[in-house]
Design a protein around this motif. Structure first.
Motif, PDB file in Angstrom:
ATOM      1  N   ASP A 112      49.773 -16.633 -21.478  1.00  0.00           N
ATOM      2  CA  ASP A 112      51.062 -16.991 -20.893  1.00  0.00           C
ATOM      3  C   ASP A 112      52.173 -16.703 -21.894  1.00  0.00           C
ATOM      4  O   ASP A 112      53.168 -17.410 -21.961  1.00  0.00           O
ATOM      5  CB  ASP A 112      51.054 -18.476 -20.500  1.00  0.00           C
ATOM      6  CG  ASP A 112      52.232 -18.854 -19.595  1.00  0.00           C
ATOM      7  OD1 ASP A 112      52.885 -17.942 -19.072  1.00  0.00           O
ATOM      8  OD2 ASP A 112      52.495 -20.054 -19.444  1.00  0.00           O
ATOM      9  N   THR A 113      51.973 -15.653 -22.705  1.00  0.00           N
ATOM     10  CA  THR A 113      52.917 -15.318 -23.760  1.00  0.00           C
ATOM     11  C   THR A 113      53.261 -13.826 -23.665  1.00  0.00           C
ATOM     12  O   THR A 113      52.771 -13.115 -22.794  1.00  0.00           O
ATOM     13  CB  THR A 113      52.335 -15.643 -25.147  1.00  0.00           C
ATOM     14  OG1 THR A 113      51.071 -14.976 -25.309  1.00  0.00           O
ATOM     15  CG2 THR A 113      52.115 -17.140 -25.305  1.00  0.00           C
ATOM     16  N   SER A 114      54.080 -13.356 -24.585  1.00  0.00           N
ATOM     17  CA  SER A 114      54.577 -11.984 -24.513  1.00  0.00           C
ATOM     18  C   SER A 114      54.268 -11.214 -25.785  1.00  0.00           C
ATOM     19  O   SER A 114      53.797 -11.772 -26.780  1.00  0.00           O
ATOM     20  CB  SER A 114      56.086 -11.994 -24.259  1.00  0.00           C
ATOM     21  OG  SER A 114      56.757 -12.657 -25.313  1.00  0.00           O
ATOM     22  N   MET A 115      54.556  -9.919 -25.738  1.00  0.00           N
ATOM     23  CA  MET A 115      54.424  -9.053 -26.903  1.00  0.00           C
ATOM     24  C   MET A 115      55.772  -8.945 -27.611  1.00  0.00           C
ATOM     25  O   MET A 115      56.820  -9.029 -26.972  1.00  0.00           O
ATOM     26  CB  MET A 115      53.929  -7.667 -26.480  1.00  0.00           C
ATOM     27  CG  MET A 115      52.557  -7.696 -25.821  1.00  0.00           C
ATOM     28  SD  MET A 115      51.877  -6.045 -25.467  1.00  0.00           S
ATOM     29  CE  MET A 115      52.953  -5.517 -24.128  1.00  0.00           C
ATOM     30  N   ILE A 116      55.728  -8.742 -28.900  1.00  0.00           N
ATOM     31  CA  ILE A 116      56.955  -8.688 -29.675  1.00  0.00           C
ATOM     32  C   ILE A 116      57.778  -7.453 -29.330  1.00  0.00           C
ATOM     33  O   ILE A 116      59.007  -7.450 -29.413  1.00  0.00           O
ATOM     34  CB  ILE A 116      56.650  -8.710 -31.197  1.00  0.00           C
ATOM     35  CG1 ILE A 116      57.935  -8.748 -32.020  1.00  0.00           C
ATOM     36  CG2 ILE A 116      55.792  -7.532 -31.596  1.00  0.00           C
ATOM     37  CD1 ILE A 116      58.811  -9.944 -31.742  1.00  0.00           C
ATOM     38  N   ALA A 117      57.117  -6.398 -28.881  1.00  0.00           N
ATOM     39  CA  ALA A 117      57.784  -5.162 -28.466  1.00  0.00           C
ATOM     40  C   ALA A 117      56.847  -4.438 -27.517  1.00  0.00           C
ATOM     41  O   ALA A 117      55.627  -4.638 -27.573  1.00  0.00           O
ATOM     42  CB  ALA A 117      58.105  -4.289 -29.677  1.00  0.00           C
ATOM     43  N   ILE A 132      47.316 -15.266 -26.304  1.00  0.00           N
ATOM     44  CA  ILE A 132      47.497 -13.821 -26.275  1.00  0.00           C
ATOM     45  C   ILE A 132      48.047 -13.449 -24.896  1.00  0.00           C
ATOM     46  O   ILE A 132      47.429 -13.770 -23.877  1.00  0.00           O
ATOM     47  CB  ILE A 132      46.172 -13.082 -26.527  1.00  0.00           C
ATOM     48  CG1 ILE A 132      45.588 -13.487 -27.878  1.00  0.00           C
ATOM     49  CG2 ILE A 132      46.377 -11.570 -26.445  1.00  0.00           C
ATOM     50  CD1 ILE A 132      44.189 -12.944 -28.116  1.00  0.00           C
ATOM     51  N   GLY A 133      49.194 -12.806 -24.874  1.00  0.00           N
ATOM     52  CA  GLY A 133      49.778 -12.392 -23.604  1.00  0.00           C
ATOM     53  C   GLY A 133      50.315 -10.981 -23.695  1.00  0.00           C
ATOM     54  O   GLY A 133      50.471 -10.421 -24.795  1.00  0.00           O
ATOM     55  N   PHE A 134      50.626 -10.407 -22.538  1.00  0.00           N
ATOM     56  CA  PHE A 134      51.019  -9.011 -22.476  1.00  0.00           C
ATOM     57  C   PHE A 134      52.339  -8.810 -21.749  1.00  0.00           C
ATOM     58  O   PHE A 134      52.672  -7.704 -21.329  1.00  0.00           O
ATOM     59  CB  PHE A 134      49.895  -8.205 -21.808  1.00  0.00           C
ATOM     60  CG  PHE A 134      48.565  -8.441 -22.458  1.00  0.00           C
ATOM     61  CD1 PHE A 134      48.238  -7.833 -23.656  1.00  0.00           C
ATOM     62  CD2 PHE A 134      47.659  -9.343 -21.907  1.00  0.00           C
ATOM     63  CE1 PHE A 134      47.028  -8.085 -24.286  1.00  0.00           C
ATOM     64  CE2 PHE A 134      46.442  -9.600 -22.518  1.00  0.00           C
ATOM     65  CZ  PHE A 134      46.117  -8.976 -23.719  1.00  0.00           C
ATOM     66  N   ALA A 135      53.118  -9.888 -21.608  1.00  0.00           N
ATOM     67  CA  ALA A 135      54.434  -9.780 -20.997  1.00  0.00           C
ATOM     68  C   ALA A 135      55.394  -9.071 -21.946  1.00  0.00           C
ATOM     69  O   ALA A 135      55.133  -8.955 -23.155  1.00  0.00           O
ATOM     70  CB  ALA A 135      54.970 -11.166 -20.651  1.00  0.00           C
ATOM     71  N   ASN A 136      56.512  -8.599 -21.393  1.00  0.00           N
ATOM     72  CA  ASN A 136      57.581  -8.005 -22.199  1.00  0.00           C
ATOM     73  C   ASN A 136      58.857  -8.808 -22.009  1.00  0.00           C
ATOM     74  O   ASN A 136      59.033  -9.514 -20.998  1.00  0.00           O
ATOM     75  CB  ASN A 136      57.809  -6.544 -21.796  1.00  0.00           C
ATOM     76  CG  ASN A 136      56.748  -5.624 -22.363  1.00  0.00           C
ATOM     77  OD1 ASN A 136      56.569  -5.532 -23.582  1.00  0.00           O
ATOM     78  ND2 ASN A 136      56.017  -4.938 -21.489  1.00  0.00           N
ATOM     79  N   ASP A 137      59.758  -8.701 -22.967  1.00  0.00           N
ATOM     80  CA  ASP A 137      60.981  -9.497 -22.922  1.00  0.00           C
ATOM     81  C   ASP A 137      61.856  -9.181 -21.714  1.00  0.00           C
ATOM     82  O   ASP A 137      62.676 -10.005 -21.314  1.00  0.00           O
ATOM     83  CB  ASP A 137      61.795  -9.298 -24.208  1.00  0.00           C
ATOM     84  CG  ASP A 137      61.191 -10.042 -25.392  1.00  0.00           C
ATOM     85  OD1 ASP A 137      60.452 -11.015 -25.169  1.00  0.00           O
ATOM     86  OD2 ASP A 137      61.464  -9.636 -26.543  1.00  0.00           O
ATOM     87  N   ASP A 138      61.702  -7.994 -21.137  1.00  0.00           N
ATOM     88  CA  ASP A 138      62.529  -7.630 -19.987  1.00  0.00           C
ATOM     89  C   ASP A 138      61.854  -7.918 -18.650  1.00  0.00           C
ATOM     90  O   ASP A 138      62.271  -7.394 -17.621  1.00  0.00           O
ATOM     91  CB  ASP A 138      62.935  -6.156 -20.070  1.00  0.00           C
ATOM     92  CG  ASP A 138      61.751  -5.197 -19.947  1.00  0.00           C
ATOM     93  OD1 ASP A 138      60.595  -5.670 -19.993  1.00  0.00           O
ATOM     94  OD2 ASP A 138      61.980  -3.979 -19.788  1.00  0.00           O
ATOM     95  N   ASP A 139      60.824  -8.769 -18.657  1.00  0.00           N
ATOM     96  CA  ASP A 139      60.110  -9.072 -17.411  1.00  0.00           C
ATOM     97  C   ASP A 139      60.904  -9.969 -16.460  1.00  0.00           C
ATOM     98  O   ASP A 139      60.498 -10.170 -15.317  1.00  0.00           O
ATOM     99  CB  ASP A 139      58.762  -9.732 -17.709  1.00  0.00           C
ATOM    100  CG  ASP A 139      57.701  -8.717 -18.108  1.00  0.00           C
ATOM    101  OD1 ASP A 139      57.967  -7.506 -18.004  1.00  0.00           O
ATOM    102  OD2 ASP A 139      56.603  -9.142 -18.531  1.00  0.00           O
TER     103      ASP A 139
END
Length: 464
Positions: free
Chosen positions: A186-191, A425-432
């Motif tokens: 439920d997390t994102s990637m730094i870039a 561990i997540g695979f979201a992006n900041d622009d989601d």
């Protein structure tokens, strides 16, 4: 397990991507908005959907009642370490609906300048993310008939409204849920394209209050001037929350428990691939507006905040109504770091407001008191190194250990209630655009996220 066995599972993920996307679309079509009681039946339907899907994998799953929306609990057969996977099926409200380019619960795959995306409410937060793990398990079961680890599932339906039933449910079922390690997606990637493991999360404190002045709404011609205006009173008090020059929160004692970030960690953050201009520019900002003297990543990951989330009162319809309202309302949240105590922050915030009330102004506070402390992950555990290897193999880049500006209270609950560590561990992006109109999840995030979990399960199952 030999590498060829891993390759067969990864090949199955690739071949089964269209079917996996269809399954995700089915889940995304369910409007499981947890905060609105009108959607209670839909939340139950989402839980039932997940139960049926997990059972199709041979997982012993069921929908369990809680004090609110049901929780999905499932257990699979497998050797090796016992893992508890956590996710949530509930989603944020879709307001403002008129800013969506398409109906939020009619998901579709769209082509964008940066690649293909899955568009719809919950695509990133958290249905798309949790289904990466489910699909990884599906591939393992299809190829080998079993999972490489003993995997259990806890999928709740109240994360977006503060998880009021989660801790009581965890306590009541502690022996059943306890595992060697919890996994959270439920997390994102730094870039984009840079795999990331969250090493720390901010906590949160919610508050809501109403300021009342006159006993009724007043005609602004008869009473304008001598009457106390609650909206003006609210604006004055809200403006006092921050120092205008430094951006610091001006509530006395607010920073108690805040700790400095070690120099070595700050250096890691500087080289982790974060693009500040892109991060700010994607939402129409040209510069950071937080605490002066701290980088954008420090402001996001390691500094506390006080944010006004809503402020309203009086007449807001079309045209003019010459009224001095009887009441003004405010919702706010504080993000917490270090050893900050949400109860202590709440008391000091309330004292700050009450000390600044004008004569004839009265404040009423919300009776619901939610709060969670910040959480720091035990990255010394060997599972973190194993997951880092798996992520680097899939993405071709070293995994970054990052902080997270958001709050995922369950990470702390795993430790305080079940006595176990968590790995996020997540695979979201900041622009989601999570929590916002036109939410999306990159197709690459879904596909490579599933492949990543296949590799992580392989690494964890291969450990002695």
């Amino acid at each position: 397990m030999p590498p060829t066995s891993l390759s067969a599972v990864l090949d199955h993920v690739d071949a089964g991507l269209p079917a996996a996307l269809e399954r995700l679309m089915g889940l995304l079509r369910i409007p499981s908005v947890s905060t609105d009681p009108a959607y209670a039946d839909h939340c139950a339907a989402a839980a039932d959907w997940l139960v049926a899907d997990l059972r199709s994998l041979g997982i012993r799953a069921e929908s369990r009642p809680t004090g609110g929306h049901p929780a999905v609990v499932g257990h699979g057969d497998g050797a090796g370490p016992r893992l508890l996977f956590y996710g949530h099926y509930d989603v944020q409200p879709v307001d403002p609906l008129d800013l969506w380019d398409r109906p939020p619960f009619e998901p579709e795959i769209q082509d964008t300048p940066r690649g293909r995306v899955i568009r719809g409410r919950g695509a990133s937060d958290d249905k798309g993310q949790l289904m990466t793990f489910v699909e990884a398990c599906r591939a393992w079961k299809a190829v080998h008939g079993a999972l490489p680890c003993a995997v259990s599932f806890l999928i709740e339906g109240e994360e977006e409204c503060g998880s009021p039933s989660l801790v009581p449910f965890m306590r009541a079922n502690a022996d059943e849920l306890r595992a060697d390690l919890a996994l959270v997606c439920d997390t994102s990637m730094i870039a984009p394209g840079r795999p990331s493991i969250a090493s720390q999360l901010r906590g949160m404190m919610n508050e809501e209050f109403t300021i009342t002045g006159p006993r009724i709404d007043l005609h602004s011609g008869y009473y304008g001037g001598p009457a106390l205006n609650p909206l003006r009173e609210m604006a004055r008090i809200v403006a006092s929350f921050h120092d205008e020059d430094t951006g610091r929160v001006a509530v006395e004692g607010f920073y108690e428990g805040v700790q400095d970030v070690p120099a070595g960690q700050l250096q890691q953050w500087k080289t982790c691939g974060f693009d500040e201009a892109a991060y700010l520019g994607s939402v129409g900002l040209s510069c950071a507006h937080g605490e002066k003297g701290y980088s954008t990543l420090e402001q996001q990951w390691a500094r506390p905040t006080l944010e006004v989330n809503g402020m309203w009162g009086g007449y807001t319809g079309a045209g003019s109504k010459t009224v001095i309202p009887s009441q003004a309302h405010c919702k706010l949240t504080c993000r917490l770091v270090g050893e900050m105590d949400p109860d202590r922050v709440r008391k000091r915030l309330r004292a700050h407001v009450e000390a600044r009330l004008s004569p004839d102004a009265r404040v009423e506070w919300s009776t619901r008191v939610d709060g969670s402390r910040a959480a720091v992950m035990n990255t010394r555990r060997p599972e973190f190194a194993a997951a880092s290897r798996a992520l680097e193999q899939e993405w071709g880049r070293e995994a970054a250990l990052i902080g997270m500006g958001g709050s995922i209270p369950v990470a702390g609950h795993f430790r305080s209630v079940l006595g176990m560590d968590a790995m996020l561990i997540g695979f979201a992006n900041d622009d989601d655009a999570i929590h916002s109109p036109n939410e999306k999840y990159d197709l690459e995030s879904f596909h490579k996220g599933t492949r990543s979990w296949v590799r992580i399960l392989h690494e964890l199952g291969s450990r002695p």
